[in-house]
Design a protein around this motif. Structure first.
Motif, PDB file in Angstrom:
ATOM      1  N   SER A 116     -71.191 -69.771 -49.705  1.00 55.82           N
ATOM      2  CA  SER A 116     -71.057 -71.809 -49.298  1.00 55.82           C
ATOM      3  C   SER A 116     -69.650 -71.675 -49.957  1.00 55.82           C
ATOM      4  CB  SER A 116     -71.802 -72.179 -50.332  1.00 55.82           C
ATOM      5  OG  SER A 116     -71.452 -71.076 -51.904  1.00 55.82           O
ATOM      6  N   ASP A 127     -66.392 -80.881 -48.787  1.00 51.09           N
ATOM      7  CA  ASP A 127     -67.691 -81.686 -48.794  1.00 51.09           C
ATOM      8  C   ASP A 127     -67.835 -82.799 -48.162  1.00 51.09           C
ATOM      9  OD1 ASP A 127     -68.137 -78.724 -50.883  1.00 51.09           O
ATOM     10  OD2 ASP A 127     -67.716 -80.531 -51.870  1.00 51.09           O
ATOM     11  N   HIS A 131     -70.431 -83.729 -44.465  1.00 47.98           N
ATOM     12  CA  HIS A 131     -71.699 -85.656 -44.275  1.00 47.98           C
ATOM     13  C   HIS A 131     -70.957 -86.086 -42.830  1.00 47.98           C
ATOM     14  CE1 HIS A 131     -73.122 -84.890 -48.080  1.00 47.98           C
ATOM     15  NE2 HIS A 131     -71.837 -84.580 -48.864  1.00 47.98           N
ATOM     16  N   SER A 157     -73.313 -75.631 -45.609  1.00 49.36           N
ATOM     17  CA  SER A 157     -73.865 -76.318 -46.029  1.00 49.36           C
ATOM     18  C   SER A 157     -74.291 -77.823 -45.512  1.00 49.36           C
ATOM     19  CB  SER A 157     -72.307 -77.109 -46.135  1.00 49.36           C
ATOM     20  OG  SER A 157     -71.815 -77.040 -47.290  1.00 49.36           O
ATOM     21  N   SER A 160     -77.997 -76.702 -45.267  1.00 51.07           N
ATOM     22  CA  SER A 160     -78.838 -76.823 -46.348  1.00 51.07           C
ATOM     23  C   SER A 160     -79.449 -78.250 -46.996  1.00 51.07           C
ATOM     24  CB  SER A 160     -77.790 -76.204 -47.716  1.00 51.07           C
ATOM     25  OG  SER A 160     -77.833 -74.993 -47.266  1.00 51.07           O
ATOM     26  N   SER A 161     -78.647 -79.426 -46.252  1.00 51.24           N
ATOM     27  CA  SER A 161     -78.484 -80.527 -46.698  1.00 51.24           C
ATOM     28  C   SER A 161     -79.111 -81.889 -45.773  1.00 51.24           C
ATOM     29  CB  SER A 161     -76.804 -81.491 -46.754  1.00 51.24           C
ATOM     30  OG  SER A 161     -76.630 -80.192 -47.541  1.00 51.24           O
ATOM     31  N   TYR A 162     -78.920 -81.541 -44.716  1.00 45.79           N
ATOM     32  CA  TYR A 162     -79.900 -82.049 -43.362  1.00 45.79           C
ATOM     33  C   TYR A 162     -80.777 -81.628 -42.687  1.00 45.79           C
ATOM     34  CZ  TYR A 162     -76.013 -85.021 -45.357  1.00 45.79           C
ATOM     35  OH  TYR A 162     -74.999 -86.046 -45.693  1.00 45.79           O
TER      36      TYR A 162
END
Length: 387
Positions: A116, A127, A131, A157, A160-162
């Motif tokens: 990570s 980070d 996005h 990342s 895991s997020s989208y």
């Protein structure tokens, strides 16, 4: 040599030196491992001593197996890339190459788990990169500087997020990404596609939202990558360049002068971030990552469109861009020195501008009350001018 025998040898290396980064099979030398940047001989059972050419060739053939593409690469280019796994224990990125009539092998150990950004200690700007929805993000640096690892963390990342389709084009596949919120398809050059350009062209018909290009090597690949970025895809890629400004200039230099104006406009609109990496020695042993981060803003866009001048250089804009999350290698190395993670000598070696880093280090030493010069015994001559 049988696969089981090769696995046994590699297992002995990892037993003897668990923090091995690279393993070397070279004729005329014992089996060797690189640990924290230092090569050391590995004792084996049975004792092999200095390897013979037939032994390095046997190890290479055991790794290459029956993959015809690898043998074709050896004949055409004198080297080939592949991945190798010691089941349940370690994975390696392997390069087999010929030298002075014999074959040599270098195995780079890969993590079994996808890291990570937090675990790697990557800059917080990563980070924000996760996005982004479209555009071009480049991670650059020398071979072995950690580019693939940083990109793997960024992919994780996003994964895991989208809930998006992520497609990777790699040579070879280094980190295996499990499906999380996202769906990940990983394609390996030689097995699943023949060149990065053709794999990237096919990717545009495979409905990905995120595309990872293992290496942008030529005009055709960057052209298709820009096309993908312009049509709503987030494209991640690597280049072998020394710093962020050189990366932009390298891309522009891949095109004919007649195309320069257009490519500058396209790149200015599509480029989101450039991150360059170096791996200096850490004080006390090991390595620590140093980063330079360029983020596209109005000033960067203007220099991409019009080129650098004496007054407007990428380095100066990045140096002054801390409000946008930008930082130069010299600023990052000075911070590492201030934190006690690297020595002054190491910071100087890996700096981009030696005079800049020297001023920063002297400022830090002055704040600590440390001596900043080796000249002793200086004092004011109070009698000067009184005679």
């Amino acid at each position: 040599m049988q696969r089981a025998q090769l696995d046994h040898l590699i297992g002995q290396v990892l037993d003897f030196a668990p923090e091995t980064s690279d393993i070397f099979f070279v004729a005329g030398k014992p089996l060797q491992a690189e640990v924290h940047g230092v090569l050391q001989d590995i004792p084996t059972e049975p004792v092999l001593g200095a390897l013979k050419p037939f032994q390095t060739e046997a190890a290479a053939l055991a790794m290459m197996g029956s993959n015809a593409r690898l043998y074709q690469d050896m004949v055409a280019r004198g080297s080939c890339d592949l991945s190798y796994e010691l089941l349940g224990r370690a994975r390696f990125r392997v390069n087999v190459f010929s030298q002075r009539g014999s074959m040599s092998i270098v195995l780079r150990q890969l993590s079994m788990e996808v890291p990570s950004p937090k675990k790697l200690g990557l800059p917080r700007i990563f980070d924000e990169m996760a996005h982004e929805k479209f555009g071009l993000i480049l991670v650059t640096g020398a071979t072995g500087s950690g580019k693939s690892t940083s990109l793997a963390a960024l992919i994780d990342s996003i994964n895991s997020s989208y809930p998006v389709h992520i497609l990777t084009l790699e040579d070879p596949v280094e980190y295996v990404h499990p499906h999380k919120m996202g769906t990940v398809n990983q394609r390996e050059m030689g097995q699943d596609f023949d060149t990065f350009a053709s794999g990237l062209r096919a990717a545009l018909r495979q409905a990905p939202k995120v595309i990872l290009v293992g290496e942008i090597r030529d005009h055709e690949t960057i052209e298709i990558a820009l096309q993908a970025a312009e049509t709503g895809h987030l494209v991640l890629g690597t280049l072998h360049t020394a710093d962020t400004g050189q990366t932009v200039n390298r891309i522009i230099g891949m095109f004919d002068p007649s195309e320069e104006y257009l490519i500058r406009q396209r790149l200015a609109e599509s480029l989101k971030f450039v991150v360059s990496q170096r791996l200096p020695q850490k004080r006390g042993g090991g390595r620590v990552a140093a980063f330079e981060v360029l983020r596209n803003n109005l000033r960067i866009k203007e220099v991409i469109q019009n080129g650098e001048t004496a007054e407007k250089k990428f380095y100066n804009i990045v140096e002054e861009g801390d409000a946008y999350g930008m930082i130069t290698f010299d600023q990052y190395l000075a911070d590492l020195f201030a934190e006690g993670k690297v020595t002054e000598e190491t910071a100087m070696i890996y700096a981009s501008d030696k005079s800049n880093i020297m001023k920063r280090i002297d400022r830090i030493k002055t704040e600590r009350g440390e001596q900043v010069t080796d000249i002793d015994g200086l004092e004011i001559d109070s009698s000067y001018g009184n005679s």
